[in-house]
Design a protein around this motif. Structure first.
Motif, short mmCIF file in Angstrom:
data_model
loop_
_atom_site.label_atom_id
_atom_site.label_comp_id
_atom_site.label_asym_id
_atom_site.label_seq_id
_atom_site.Cartn_x
_atom_site.Cartn_y
_atom_site.Cartn_z
N MET A 133 51.81 -14.55 25.68
CA MET A 133 51.20 -15.50 26.48
C MET A 133 51.54 -16.92 25.55
O MET A 133 51.49 -17.92 25.98
CB MET A 133 49.77 -15.57 26.70
N LEU A 134 51.52 -16.73 24.25
CA LEU A 134 51.58 -17.94 23.53
C LEU A 134 52.38 -19.05 23.75
O LEU A 134 52.17 -20.29 23.78
CB LEU A 134 51.41 -17.54 22.05
N PRO A 135 53.90 -18.53 23.87
CA PRO A 135 54.93 -19.60 24.37
C PRO A 135 54.39 -20.54 25.66
O PRO A 135 54.60 -21.78 25.65
CB PRO A 135 56.11 -18.91 24.55
N ASP A 136 53.71 -19.72 26.44
CA ASP A 136 53.31 -20.55 27.49
C ASP A 136 52.14 -21.51 27.27
O ASP A 136 52.20 -22.76 27.67
CB ASP A 136 52.59 -19.69 28.69
N ILE A 137 51.41 -21.23 26.46
CA ILE A 137 50.27 -21.94 26.11
C ILE A 137 50.56 -23.08 25.34
O ILE A 137 50.36 -24.58 25.72
CB ILE A 137 49.17 -21.30 25.30
N VAL A 138 51.60 -23.13 24.65
CA VAL A 138 52.18 -23.92 23.67
C VAL A 138 52.91 -25.02 24.58
O VAL A 138 52.87 -26.37 24.58
CB VAL A 138 53.32 -23.63 22.64
N LEU A 139 53.77 -24.66 25.64
CA LEU A 139 54.39 -25.38 26.79
C LEU A 139 53.47 -26.23 27.47
O LEU A 139 53.92 -27.31 27.74
CB LEU A 139 55.25 -24.39 27.69
N TYR A 140 52.32 -25.52 28.05
CA TYR A 140 51.60 -26.66 28.81
C TYR A 140 50.93 -27.39 28.00
O TYR A 140 50.23 -28.41 28.55
CB TYR A 140 50.51 -25.56 29.57
N LEU A 141 50.39 -27.14 26.67
CA LEU A 141 49.88 -28.07 25.86
C LEU A 141 50.59 -29.31 25.90
O LEU A 141 50.25 -30.31 25.79
CB LEU A 141 49.53 -27.54 24.34
N LEU A 142 52.03 -28.96 25.46
CA LEU A 142 53.04 -30.06 25.26
C LEU A 142 52.99 -31.05 26.64
O LEU A 142 53.02 -32.17 26.55
CB LEU A 142 54.21 -29.47 25.27
N LEU A 143 53.02 -30.48 27.73
CA LEU A 143 53.06 -30.82 28.94
C LEU A 143 51.65 -31.74 29.35
O LEU A 143 52.06 -32.89 29.77
CB LEU A 143 53.37 -29.99 30.25
N ALA A 144 50.84 -31.13 29.01
CA ALA A 144 49.33 -31.94 29.12
C ALA A 144 49.35 -33.19 28.23
O ALA A 144 48.91 -34.24 28.56
CB ALA A 144 48.38 -31.00 28.80
N CYS A 145 49.93 -33.14 26.93
CA CYS A 145 50.04 -34.20 26.22
C CYS A 145 51.39 -35.16 26.39
O CYS A 145 51.67 -36.00 25.65
CB CYS A 145 50.04 -33.75 24.59
N HIS A 146 52.08 -34.95 27.31
CA HIS A 146 53.41 -35.54 27.73
C HIS A 146 54.29 -35.90 26.53
O HIS A 146 54.79 -36.76 26.14
CB HIS A 146 52.96 -37.14 28.31
N ILE A 147 54.64 -34.47 26.08
CA ILE A 147 55.31 -34.46 24.64
C ILE A 147 56.69 -33.63 25.24
O ILE A 147 56.47 -32.71 25.78
CB ILE A 147 54.72 -33.74 23.49
N SER A 148 57.77 -34.00 24.95
CA SER A 148 58.89 -33.44 25.23
C SER A 148 59.89 -33.40 23.98
O SER A 148 59.77 -34.47 23.11
CB SER A 148 59.77 -34.35 26.42
N LEU A 149 60.85 -32.43 23.94
CA LEU A 149 61.66 -32.22 22.86
C LEU A 149 62.75 -33.10 22.80
O LEU A 149 63.29 -33.54 24.16
CB LEU A 149 62.03 -30.81 22.90
#
Length: 395
Positions: free
Chosen positions: A342-358
């Motif tokens: 689950m951890l990669p999904d958690i990190v992904l949604y944290l980035l989306l919530a913070c409007h951070i993109s690679l």
């Protein structure tokens, strides 16, 4: 006790699980990278081919099968009654099904109809999962149940408010069960079979053949077009169960002390097993293409044979040659597969919530591939850190 199994944690199984999780994170990440070689992608349904990417899911199923005899015998050794054991199996299955349904529906959430952003809904879901399935060490059990109760309430509320689809009218439903849900069904069927046949290797082998036979039966026109078409809905589960049973049988060959397979006897039995899987897969291939999407018998048998070879190499390296220090890196992920999954999904949604993109460069070609390798390693390091602060999930 059903079988007289080797006691203690089995390091080669842990290493196999940890390596599979690392590869899983990599292939899930690299799927979003453009300009990658075809051998890093899933093969199309009708391609009659597979890459290493198509072996990751069956490797999970295979490892589930290898672990089932140890898990069931461990609970019986601790004093579980027959009914307590069945309750545990059903609870784990339901947990996997629920997680699978939630995860499948997340990407289809309609933010306007649901009333909250998708990233926030997903993070609340994963937070609730951690509350429900975390391993608590409180001396007062009621504290643990308060956390679990809060998590269950969170899941119920999130499921109730969920709306999906373009019109925002879709409810939370099992469009398909997701990877975890498919594992859940295969786990349930394999546990039933293991108990019915009392862990007898010959019985498990016959049920592998029966599961493959069931899939083939479901492909016949009189089943697909007749009044028994409902049987076909379980064809994929039968195929996945066959892979789980293949892992279970290999575990018995290596670790059932009553079988007494050592030295040349073990080598000949495992080699023969590998050959049977490969030859049967080849014989079925003209009729059934290699296809992960359709869960064909050829794909199942070839993947199981590959897993037999990989585990046998790990057993030789770790158990016989005692080259095991490197496995320490995989140990936290191997003992916490759900959290690591689950951890990669958690990190992904944290980035989306913070409007951070690679940066765009990390989603293309060689830089993207290297980033995905680095990202997979970082996820395993994060799991180790989460374990240290008391976050460990157990279904």
């Amino acid at each position: 006790m059903i079988n007289k199994l080797t006691s203690g944690r089995i390091l080669p199984i842990d290493a196999f699980r940890g390596i599979t999780i690392l590869v899983m994170i990599f292939v899930n990440s690299v799927a979003g990278v453009s300009g990658i070689p075809i051998w890093m992608k899933h093969m199309p349904a009708d391609a009659d081919a597979m890459t290493f990417v198509d072996v990751v899911f069956p490797a999970f199923l295979f490892i589930v099968g290898m672990s089932i005899p140890f898990a069931i015998n461990s609970r019986l050794a601790k004093g579980d009654t027959w009914w307590q054991l069945q309750q545990h199996i059903i609870w784990r299955t339901l947990g996997l099904l629920v997680l699978g349904v939630f995860m499948v529906n997340t990407s289809g959430l309609n933010e306007a109809a649901t009333g909250i952003p998708m990233a926030l809904w997903a993070l609340l879901f994963y937070g609730s999962v951690i509350l429900v399935w975390n391993v608590y060490t409180f001396q007062q059990p009621w504290i643990s149940w308060c956390f679990k109760g809060a998590g269950i309430a969170g899941l119920i509320i999130l499921g109730w408010i969920y709306r999906g689809g373009e019109a925002g009218t879709d409810r939370l439903t099992p469009q398909w069960w997701g990877i975890l849900g498919l594992i859940g069904w295969a786990y349930l069927y394999a546990c039933i079979i293991y108990q019915l046949f009392k862990g007898v290797a010959g019985g498990i082998f016959l049920m592998i053949a029966a599961a493959i036979g069931y899939y083939i039966l479901c492909q016949q026109p009189f089943i697909q077009q007749g009044s028994f078409s409902w049987l076909g809905a379980q064809a994929g589960n039968a195929a996945h169960t066959a892979i789980v049973l293949c892992g279970m049988l290999l575990s018995l060959f290596y670790f059932d002390e009553e079988l007494g397979l050592k030295g040349s006897r073990l080598v000949s039995r495992v080699t023969g097993y590998f050959a049977i899987l490969m030859i049967t897969g080849a014989l079925l291939r003209p009729a059934y293409k290699i296809s992960k999407i359709w869960a064909t018998p050829t794909w199942c048998l070839y993947c199981a044979a590959i897993c037999v070879a990989i585990f046998s190499f790990l057993y030789f390296l770790i158990t016989l040659k005692q080259v095991s220090r490197w496995t320490a890196f995989f140990r936290p992920a191997a003992s916490n597969p759900l959290l690591t999954y689950m951890l990669p999904d958690i990190v992904l949604y944290l980035l989306l919530a913070c409007h951070i993109s690679l940066p765009e460069v990390l989603s293309q070609g060689t830089p993207g591939i290297l980033w995905c390798i680095f990202y997979a390693v970082i996820m395993l390091v994060l799991v180790k850190g989460l374990n240290r602060i008391g976050i460990r999930l157990q279904l």
